[in-house]
Design a protein around this motif. Structure first.
Motif, mmCIF file in Angstrom:
data_model
loop_
_atom_site.group_PDB
_atom_site.id
_atom_site.type_symbol
_atom_site.label_atom_id
_atom_site.label_comp_id
_atom_site.label_asym_id
_atom_site.label_seq_id
_atom_site.Cartn_x
_atom_site.Cartn_y
_atom_site.Cartn_z
ATOM 1 N N MET A 139 0.821 -1.198 0.000
ATOM 2 C CA MET A 139 0.000 0.000 0.000
ATOM 3 C C MET A 139 0.861 1.256 0.000
ATOM 4 N N GLU A 140 0.455 2.224 -0.775
ATOM 5 C CA GLU A 140 1.154 3.512 -0.830
ATOM 6 C C GLU A 140 0.140 4.640 -0.750
ATOM 7 N N PHE A 141 0.600 5.779 -0.235
ATOM 8 C CA PHE A 141 -0.193 7.006 -0.231
ATOM 9 C C PHE A 141 0.463 8.001 -1.180
ATOM 10 N N LEU A 142 -0.343 8.903 -1.700
ATOM 11 C CA LEU A 142 0.170 9.981 -2.555
ATOM 12 C C LEU A 142 0.001 11.306 -1.815
ATOM 13 N N LEU A 143 1.110 11.941 -1.488
ATOM 14 C CA LEU A 143 1.081 13.248 -0.832
ATOM 15 C C LEU A 143 0.924 14.321 -1.904
ATOM 16 N N LEU A 144 -0.233 14.953 -1.940
ATOM 17 C CA LEU A 144 -0.504 15.945 -2.982
ATOM 18 C C LEU A 144 0.289 17.227 -2.764
ATOM 19 N N GLY A 145 0.602 17.551 -1.513
ATOM 20 C CA GLY A 145 1.400 18.745 -1.223
ATOM 21 C C GLY A 145 0.731 20.005 -1.739
ATOM 22 N N PHE A 146 1.509 20.769 -2.503
ATOM 23 C CA PHE A 146 0.995 22.024 -3.079
ATOM 24 C C PHE A 146 0.808 21.867 -4.584
ATOM 25 N N SER A 147 0.252 20.716 -4.995
ATOM 26 C CA SER A 147 0.091 20.440 -6.427
ATOM 27 C C SER A 147 -0.882 21.402 -7.101
ATOM 28 N N HIS A 161 -5.134 9.554 -1.732
ATOM 29 C CA HIS A 161 -4.501 10.858 -1.941
ATOM 30 C C HIS A 161 -4.585 11.671 -0.645
ATOM 31 N N ILE A 162 -3.458 11.936 -0.036
ATOM 32 C CA ILE A 162 -3.408 12.751 1.177
ATOM 33 C C ILE A 162 -3.199 14.199 0.756
ATOM 34 N N PRO A 173 -4.819 14.566 11.084
ATOM 35 C CA PRO A 173 -6.146 14.868 10.515
ATOM 36 C C PRO A 173 -6.255 14.512 9.035
ATOM 37 N N ALA A 174 -5.176 14.712 8.271
ATOM 38 C CA ALA A 174 -5.208 14.418 6.836
ATOM 39 C C ALA A 174 -5.365 12.921 6.581
ATOM 40 N N VAL A 175 -4.676 12.091 7.370
ATOM 41 C CA VAL A 175 -4.800 10.636 7.204
ATOM 42 C C VAL A 175 -6.150 10.149 7.720
ATOM 43 N N LEU A 176 -6.627 10.694 8.836
ATOM 44 C CA LEU A 176 -7.948 10.321 9.358
ATOM 45 C C LEU A 176 -9.052 10.620 8.339
ATOM 46 N N HIS A 177 -8.840 11.636 7.531
ATOM 47 C CA HIS A 177 -9.848 12.030 6.532
ATOM 48 C C HIS A 177 -10.054 10.933 5.489
ATOM 49 N N LEU A 178 -9.083 10.028 5.343
ATOM 50 C CA LEU A 178 -9.196 8.939 4.377
ATOM 51 C C LEU A 178 -9.897 7.715 4.952
ATOM 52 N N ALA A 179 -10.170 7.724 6.250
ATOM 53 C CA ALA A 179 -10.757 6.550 6.885
ATOM 54 C C ALA A 179 -12.167 6.292 6.380
ATOM 55 N N CYS A 180 -12.474 5.016 6.124
ATOM 56 C CA CYS A 180 -13.787 4.634 5.603
ATOM 57 C C CYS A 180 -14.768 4.385 6.738
ATOM 58 N N THR A 181 -14.973 5.343 7.553
ATOM 59 C CA THR A 181 -15.949 5.206 8.630
ATOM 60 C C THR A 181 -16.425 6.592 9.026
#
Length: 322
Positions: A18-26, A181-182, A190-198
């Motif tokens: 598993m990998e995450f993508l850090l969007l940063g300032f894209s 996508h983080i 908070p950014a990672v929690l935002h991806l949680a499926c609950t």
């Protein structure tokens, strides 16, 4: 309840697949080069400033408790920026954001929370040092002994790393949705929690518990120290003596306000008020600007630091002349 489209995760293989993508300032592609140069300059100046304070204190044979604490503060800030900024700089080079592994994201979050928590506890120790110096001056040497300061350091780091480990494990045991996508430049909680499926509010309980232990409890202890200091200063008849005593607390108060102001805004709030753009701006100040300001605040306000830096410059000039 898990949301539709959650990833079926095998805990034994997640770290490898598993990998995450850090969007940063894209979203700011046109300013990518400028942002990279600004971040790089700020990062290098921050490293140089904190390293200078750290080396100055280490090379000083007689170190009072406050210098011992300043040395630790500089070490924490050095580690802090090295955990966050290099990956953020890489994200500015890659237009679509930079990837980070599941394990890498967990390690980055753990170190970030642990170092931030250790800094909170360090600010408590520094406030207690000011309390003893102002309210119990005759017992200062006995109370703030080298052994006591070392024991405080051990308890501080073990406590912060234990709380950070518990929070990180709780966050990364959650089921994540297919969108990995983080919308941040590092793996912030908070950014990672935002991806949680609950949608359950129970997922915020570990963060709430960590905030209680790493933010609220230290803040109350600092507040208690300064209430005692204020009461003691009210009994000082000389305005000169009162001003001199208070001036020794100004640097610590400035750092405390900077640290707690940003941390409180980001972490002590419900998930529903999460705003990626706003969080990135505040985190930018929290992880880049405040570590730059800390050595400046203490080198300008602390007489002992200024004297040590002058000695270093004199020794350097003498060495160059010889």
């Amino acid at each position: 309840m898990p949301c539709e489209g959650c990833m079926e995760r095998d805990n034994m293989s997640t770290g490898a697949t598993m990998e995450f993508l850090l969007l940063g300032f894209s979203e700011l592609l046109c300013l990518r080069v400028l942002l990279f140069l600004v971040f790089l300059v700020v990062h290098l100046v921050t490293l140089a400033g904190n390293m200078m304070v750290f080396m100055a204190v280490v090379m000083e044979p007689s170190r009072p408790p406050m210098l011992f604490f300043l040395c630790q503060l500089s070490a924490i800030e050095l580690c802090y920026t090295l955990v966050i900024v290099p990956k953020a700089l890489l994200g500015l080079i890659v237009a679509d954001g930079s990837t980070i592994s599941f394990i890498g994201c967990a390690v980055q979050m753990h170190l970030f929370v642990a170092l931030g928590g250790a800094e909170c506890f360090l600010l408590v120790a520094m406030s207690y040092d000011r309390y003893v110096a102002i309210c119990r001056p005759l017992r200062y040497v006995a109370v703030m002994s080298k052994g006591f300061c070392l024991r405080l350091a051990v308890v501080r780091y073990l406590g912060a790393f234990a709380v950070a480990l518990g929070l990180t494990v709780a966050v990364f045991r959650l089921p994540f949705c297919q969108s990995r996508h983080i919308n941040h430049f590092f793996c912030d909680v908070p950014a990672v929690l935002h991806l949680a499926c609950t949608q359950s509010y129970t997922l915020e309980l570990p963060l709430l518990a960590a905030c209680m232990l790493l933010l609220l409890l230290p803040f109350l202890l600092i507040l208690t120290s300064y209430v005692c200091i204020a009461v003691a200063l009210l009994h000082v008849t000389s305005s000169v003596g009162r001003g001199k005593a208070f001036s020794t607390c100004v640097s610590h108060l400035a750092i405390t306000l900077l640290h707690y102001g940003c941390a409180t805004f980001i972490y002590i709030r419900p998930k529903s008020s999460y705003s990626p753009a706003r969080d990135k701006v505040v985190s930018l100040v929290y992880t880049n600007i405040t570590p730059l300001l800390y050595p400046l605040i203490y080198s300008l306000r602390n007489k002992e630091i200024r004297e040590i830096l002058r000695k270093m410059l004199r020794r350097k000039k003498i060495a160059q002349l010889n």
